[in-house]
Design a protein around this motif. Structure first.
Motif, PDB file in Angstrom:
ATOM      1  N   THR A  41       0.844  -1.195   0.000  1.00  0.00           N
ATOM      2  CA  THR A  41       0.000   0.000   0.000  1.00  0.00           C
ATOM      3  C   THR A  41       0.881   1.248   0.000  1.00  0.00           C
ATOM      4  OG1 THR A  41      -0.130   0.058   2.425  1.00  0.00           O
ATOM      5  CG2 THR A  41      -1.857  -1.157   1.244  1.00  0.00           C
ATOM      6  N   LEU A  42       0.253   2.371  -0.228  1.00  0.00           N
ATOM      7  CA  LEU A  42       0.957   3.653  -0.238  1.00  0.00           C
ATOM      8  C   LEU A  42       0.123   4.667   0.521  1.00  0.00           C
ATOM      9  CD1 LEU A  42       3.496   5.095  -1.381  1.00  0.00           C
ATOM     10  CD2 LEU A  42       2.066   5.846  -3.287  1.00  0.00           C
ATOM     11  N   GLU A  43       0.756   5.318   1.493  1.00  0.00           N
ATOM     12  CA  GLU A  43       0.042   6.294   2.297  1.00  0.00           C
ATOM     13  C   GLU A  43      -0.241   7.551   1.471  1.00  0.00           C
ATOM     14  OE1 GLU A  43       0.351   8.422   6.702  1.00  0.00           O
ATOM     15  OE2 GLU A  43       2.165   7.681   5.693  1.00  0.00           O
ATOM     16  N   GLN A  44      -1.441   8.093   1.616  1.00  0.00           N
ATOM     17  CA  GLN A  44      -1.797   9.303   0.886  1.00  0.00           C
ATOM     18  C   GLN A  44      -0.968  10.485   1.377  1.00  0.00           C
ATOM     19  OE1 GLN A  44      -6.026   9.938   0.894  1.00  0.00           O
ATOM     20  NE2 GLN A  44      -6.495   7.794   0.418  1.00  0.00           N
ATOM     21  N   ALA A  45      -0.780  11.431   0.490  1.00  0.00           N
ATOM     22  CA  ALA A  45       0.145  12.539   0.758  1.00  0.00           C
ATOM     23  C   ALA A  45      -0.207  13.290   2.029  1.00  0.00           C
ATOM     24  CB  ALA A  45       0.167  13.490  -0.430  1.00  0.00           C
ATOM     25  N   TRP A  46      -1.491  13.530   2.271  1.00  0.00           N
ATOM     26  CA  TRP A  46      -1.897  14.318   3.445  1.00  0.00           C
ATOM     27  C   TRP A  46      -2.638  13.456   4.456  1.00  0.00           C
ATOM     28  CZ3 TRP A  46       0.684  18.589   3.139  1.00  0.00           C
ATOM     29  CH2 TRP A  46       0.988  19.128   1.894  1.00  0.00           C
ATOM     30  N   GLY A  48      -5.065  10.185   5.748  1.00  0.00           N
ATOM     31  CA  GLY A  48      -6.388   9.733   5.343  1.00  0.00           C
ATOM     32  C   GLY A  48      -6.441   8.293   4.887  1.00  0.00           C
ATOM     33  N   ASN A  50      -4.407   4.414   3.521  1.00  0.00           N
ATOM     34  CA  ASN A  50      -3.471   3.872   2.548  1.00  0.00           C
ATOM     35  C   ASN A  50      -4.207   3.404   1.306  1.00  0.00           C
ATOM     36  OD1 ASN A  50      -1.964   4.045   4.967  1.00  0.00           O
ATOM     37  ND2 ASN A  50      -0.527   2.539   4.199  1.00  0.00           N
ATOM     38  N   THR A  51      -3.520   3.471   0.176  1.00  0.00           N
ATOM     39  CA  THR A  51      -4.075   3.040  -1.104  1.00  0.00           C
ATOM     40  C   THR A  51      -3.345   1.802  -1.574  1.00  0.00           C
ATOM     41  OG1 THR A  51      -4.562   5.342  -1.679  1.00  0.00           O
ATOM     42  CG2 THR A  51      -4.571   3.733  -3.472  1.00  0.00           C
ATOM     43  N   VAL A  53      -1.483  -0.522  -3.878  1.00  0.00           N
ATOM     44  CA  VAL A  53      -0.688  -0.290  -5.086  1.00  0.00           C
ATOM     45  C   VAL A  53      -0.047  -1.582  -5.599  1.00  0.00           C
ATOM     46  CG1 VAL A  53      -0.206   2.120  -4.537  1.00  0.00           C
ATOM     47  CG2 VAL A  53       1.333   0.326  -3.685  1.00  0.00           C
ATOM     48  N   SER A 263       6.360   2.854   3.123  1.00  0.00           N
ATOM     49  CA  SER A 263       6.027   1.801   2.159  1.00  0.00           C
ATOM     50  C   SER A 263       7.284   1.239   1.512  1.00  0.00           C
ATOM     51  CB  SER A 263       5.078   2.360   1.094  1.00  0.00           C
ATOM     52  OG  SER A 263       3.859   2.790   1.676  1.00  0.00           O
TER      53      SER A 263
END
Length: 294
Positions: A41-46, A48, A50-51, A53, A263
């Motif tokens: 996963t990848l943490e969102q920039a601000w 909220g 993880n996405t 990936v 990540s």
């Protein structure tokens, strides 16, 4: 006849196993599951959440030339530290595996370095190899700049390798001495009667007979070099100069805790874990089965 323990109370075995199971779950499986989660996963920039990936984090580190340089540096570090530590430990074990006065004292003394914590050893070796003090300082006074681990990456890497090898000598010495003492003395005595010198007896008689121990220690030392070098490097060089001593385990710390790339660091930790599992698999499934005597 095979003997088994039976408990009339079905909950008693689980109560006895509960503390160990709790430790394994909390300090091994839970961190591993979190590393797997972050690696894919990848943490969102601000913030909220993880996405997902997929393998994007792994592809990113595999496409990074600096990461492969770290892998090569780690392999060089592991091979050198393992070879140096095992060679010295084998030599010491050969020396004390003799019915001579005082060997009992050395059998205990050579084990002591294994009891020293890596950060403490790192501080001591950093002072020993300091270019401004001690023997190295005297050499630098004669040939200025011949030793400078603060600016020369090879000097710094060699300093850490020597310290890591020194720490592992006691562990290797115990196994080598135990293996040598299991060899019947009549074999060495027969070689001596045939005119074989001590070094020749070691190569032709003793070393082949302790081959399983050699292979076991080789794998264990390689695993230790890949995973247990953080304390030494953080104490002695902090990865410098200019990343010359950044090995895989320390690069995970740099990217995760200093670069805040959780990540990417998690993906690197999974790669390192797979490497350790592969080495362990080689040890138990391949190496031991291919040790034969003729």
């Amino acid at each position: 006849m095979e003997r088994r323990a039976f408990y009339r109370n079905g909950t008693l075995p689980w109560l006895l196993l509960a503390p160990q199971l709790l430790l394994v779950l909390v300090f091994f499986y839970w961190p591993t599951s979190q590393a797997l989660y972050w690696a894919f996963t990848l943490e969102q920039a601000w913030g909220g959440g993880n996405t997902w990936v997929g393998f994007a984090n792994f592809l990113a580190i595999f496409r990074d030339s600096q990461y492969w340089a770290t892998v090569g540096r780690s392999a060089f570090y592991a091979i050198c530290a393992t070879g140096l530590s095992m060679a010295i430990a084998l030599m010491l074990a050969m020396f004390v595996d003799r019915a001579l006065k005082g060997t009992r004292i050395f059998q205990s003394v050579f084990v002591w370095p294994y009891a020293i914590a890596a950060p403490a050893a790192g501080v001591a070796f950093r002072f020993i190899f300091s270019p401004e003090a001690g023997l190295i300082g005297s050499i630098n006074d004669i040939w200025p700049g011949i030793w400078s681990p603060a600016t020369n990456g090879w000097h710094a890497l060699g300093m850490v390798i020597v310290c890591h090898a020194w720490l592992g000598i006691g562990y290797n010495f115990i196994f080598f001495l135990a293996a040598l003492q299991m060899i019947p003395k009549s074999i060495s005595e027969a070689g001596a009667m045939d005119g074989a010198r001590p070094f020749q007896r070691m190569l032709d008689l003793q070393l082949p007979l302790i081959a399983p121990t050699v292979f076991f220690l080789m794998i264990m030392n390689l695993i230790s070099s890949f995973t247990d070098s953080f304390g030494l490097i953080d104490t002695m060089t902090e990865g410098g100069p200019i990343g010359a001593t950044e090995v895989m385990v320390y690069n995970i710390y740099i990217d995760g805790f200093k670069g805040l790339d959780y990540s990417g660091a998690a993906a690197q930790s999974i790669v390192l874990m797979v490497l350790v599992i592969a080495l362990t698999f080689v040890q138990f499934r391949w190496v031991e089965k291919r040790v034969h005597y003729s």
